[in-house]
Design a protein around this motif. Structure first.
Motif, PDB file in Angstrom:
ATOM      1  N   ALA A  36       0.849  -1.195   0.000  1.00 31.36           N
ATOM      2  CA  ALA A  36       0.000   0.000   0.000  1.00 31.36           C
ATOM      3  C   ALA A  36       0.884   1.243   0.000  1.00 31.36           C
ATOM      4  O   ALA A  36       1.887   1.297   0.716  1.00 31.36           O
ATOM      5  CB  ALA A  36      -0.905  -0.003   1.228  1.00 31.36           C
ATOM      6  N   PRO A  37       0.542   2.262  -0.801  1.00 25.58           N
ATOM      7  CA  PRO A  37       1.366   3.474  -0.857  1.00 25.58           C
ATOM      8  C   PRO A  37       1.477   4.167   0.495  1.00 25.58           C
ATOM      9  O   PRO A  37       0.524   4.197   1.271  1.00 25.58           O
ATOM     10  CB  PRO A  37       0.619   4.359  -1.863  1.00 25.58           C
ATOM     11  N   LYS A  38       2.655   4.722   0.753  1.00 28.52           N
ATOM     12  CA  LYS A  38       2.868   5.536   1.948  1.00 28.52           C
ATOM     13  C   LYS A  38       3.137   6.981   1.558  1.00 28.52           C
ATOM     14  O   LYS A  38       2.465   7.881   2.025  1.00 28.52           O
ATOM     15  CB  LYS A  38       4.040   4.995   2.769  1.00 28.52           C
ATOM     16  N   ARG A  39       4.140   7.201   0.681  1.00 25.71           N
ATOM     17  CA  ARG A  39       4.420   8.562   0.215  1.00 25.71           C
ATOM     18  C   ARG A  39       4.308   8.608  -1.302  1.00 25.71           C
ATOM     19  O   ARG A  39       4.865   7.759  -2.009  1.00 25.71           O
ATOM     20  CB  ARG A  39       5.820   9.005   0.644  1.00 25.71           C
ATOM     21  N   ILE A  40       3.566   9.618  -1.779  1.00 26.37           N
ATOM     22  CA  ILE A  40       3.387   9.826  -3.217  1.00 26.37           C
ATOM     23  C   ILE A  40       3.802  11.257  -3.538  1.00 26.37           C
ATOM     24  O   ILE A  40       3.299  12.207  -2.926  1.00 26.37           O
ATOM     25  CB  ILE A  40       1.921   9.622  -3.642  1.00 26.37           C
ATOM     26  N   ASP A  41       4.708  11.426  -4.486  1.00 31.27           N
ATOM     27  CA  ASP A  41       5.081  12.754  -4.969  1.00 31.27           C
ATOM     28  C   ASP A  41       4.388  12.987  -6.304  1.00 31.27           C
ATOM     29  O   ASP A  41       4.506  12.179  -7.232  1.00 31.27           O
ATOM     30  CB  ASP A  41       6.599  12.862  -5.151  1.00 31.27           C
ATOM     31  N   VAL A  42       3.675  14.098  -6.394  1.00 31.57           N
ATOM     32  CA  VAL A  42       2.878  14.427  -7.575  1.00 31.57           C
ATOM     33  C   VAL A  42       3.366  15.762  -8.115  1.00 31.57           C
ATOM     34  O   VAL A  42       3.509  16.725  -7.357  1.00 31.57           O
ATOM     35  CB  VAL A  42       1.379  14.519  -7.214  1.00 31.57           C
ATOM     36  N   ALA A  43       3.623  15.835  -9.416  1.00 29.70           N
ATOM     37  CA  ALA A  43       4.125  17.082  -9.999  1.00 29.70           C
ATOM     38  C   ALA A  43       3.480  17.329 -11.352  1.00 29.70           C
ATOM     39  O   ALA A  43       3.243  16.399 -12.120  1.00 29.70           O
ATOM     40  CB  ALA A  43       5.648  17.037 -10.144  1.00 29.70           C
ATOM     41  N   ARG A  44       3.216  18.608 -11.622  1.00 28.45           N
ATOM     42  CA  ARG A  44       2.666  19.020 -12.915  1.00 28.45           C
ATOM     43  C   ARG A  44       3.516  20.153 -13.456  1.00 28.45           C
ATOM     44  O   ARG A  44       3.783  21.134 -12.765  1.00 28.45           O
ATOM     45  CB  ARG A  44       1.218  19.494 -12.747  1.00 28.45           C
ATOM     46  N   VAL A  45       3.966  20.005 -14.691  1.00 28.42           N
ATOM     47  CA  VAL A  45       4.788  21.032 -15.327  1.00 28.42           C
ATOM     48  C   VAL A  45       3.887  22.138 -15.868  1.00 28.42           C
ATOM     49  O   VAL A  45       2.776  21.870 -16.351  1.00 28.42           O
ATOM     50  CB  VAL A  45       5.626  20.421 -16.474  1.00 28.42           C
ATOM     51  N   ALA A  46       4.350  23.370 -15.765  1.00 29.82           N
ATOM     52  CA  ALA A  46       3.570  24.502 -16.262  1.00 29.82           C
ATOM     53  C   ALA A  46       3.385  24.413 -17.773  1.00 29.82           C
ATOM     54  O   ALA A  46       4.250  23.918 -18.495  1.00 29.82           O
ATOM     55  CB  ALA A  46       4.264  25.815 -15.896  1.00 29.82           C
ATOM     56  N   SER A  47       2.238  24.892 -18.232  1.00 28.16           N
ATOM     57  CA  SER A  47       1.954  24.951 -19.670  1.00 28.16           C
ATOM     58  C   SER A  47       1.208  26.248 -19.944  1.00 28.16           C
ATOM     59  O   SER A  47       1.084  27.104 -19.069  1.00 28.16           O
ATOM     60  CB  SER A  47       1.105  23.747 -20.094  1.00 28.16           C
ATOM     61  N   ALA A  48       0.700  26.365 -21.152  1.00 29.39           N
ATOM     62  CA  ALA A  48      -0.031  27.585 -21.505  1.00 29.39           C
ATOM     63  C   ALA A  48      -1.332  27.707 -20.730  1.00 29.39           C
ATOM     64  O   ALA A  48      -1.868  28.813 -20.576  1.00 29.39           O
ATOM     65  CB  ALA A  48      -0.313  27.594 -23.004  1.00 29.39           C
TER      66      ALA A  48
END
Length: 202
Positions: A175-187
């Motif tokens: 089961a997940p414990k730590r999740i890193d989520v990232a979104r790159v900037a766009s227009a």
């Protein structure tokens, strides 16, 4: 004299090789067992850190969250590190409702625009329904199920997920414990990062 000069170099090379081998060994042994079957109803709690852009500056928010999911709705409570409620959110297929303190609830068609207007950053609830359980829809349109050995995916809507750690990496169904989520900037969207740490479930 030359031998004396070369010996430290050779020793460093051997030491570096041994270190690299030691680092590589655990990776080779990471479990390929994927997460448990998806559940429509779950209750999770934990901590999160959000880095987002506001007026050209990077803002950081840290706090606690409680997530209650049923087949027909998601209820999220966001609190300060000391436990003071910041906002409560309810999302159904028809609408999203956000309440802060004693203010009147605010309602919108989707939670992304509602949280962006109210909190200053977008909470990707539709994605989190999957991500918190170790699932996602990849950029290739295929269903992704995370495991310690396969812990990274880019989603169809541009989020990069990394399952950094597990409640028990050796479990038959980790089961997940730590999740890193990232979104790159766009227009159309600002750059954003979310670090999620899920508390152990009793």
């Amino acid at each position: 004299m030359m031998l004396k000069n070369r010996f430290p170099v050779l020793a460093w090379v051997f030491a570096a090789s041994a270190l690299l081998s030691a680092c590589a060994t655990p990776d080779a042994k990471l479990s390929k067992d994927s997460v448990a079957a998806y559940r429509d109803a779950i209750e999770l709690g934990g901590r999160l850190t959000v880095n987002y852009q506001k007026d050209g500056q990077t803002e950081t928010l840290t706090g606690k969250f409680n997530w209650v999911q049923t087949p027909s709705a998601v209820n999220v409570s966001l609190a300060s590190p000391l436990g003071q409620t910041i906002a409560t959110i309810t999302v159904t297929p028809e609408s999203a409702t956000l309440t802060q303190g004693d203010r009147a609830p605010r309602v919108a068609r989707d939670i992304d625009s509602l949280t962006a207007q109210t909190l200053g950053w977008s909470l990707p609830v539709s994605g989190l329904r999957d991500w918190l359980q170790g699932y996602a829809t990849g950029a290739d349109g295929q269903r992704f199920a995370a495991s310690p050995a396969a812990n990274t995916v880019t989603t169809a809507d541009g989020w990069r997920l990394t399952y950094v750690s597990w409640q028990d990496a050796g479990a038959a169904k980790p089961a997940p414990k730590r999740i890193d989520v990232a979104r790159v900037a766009s227009a159309t969207v600002e750059a954003m990062e979310i670090r999620i740490v899920i508390d152990p479930q009793g």
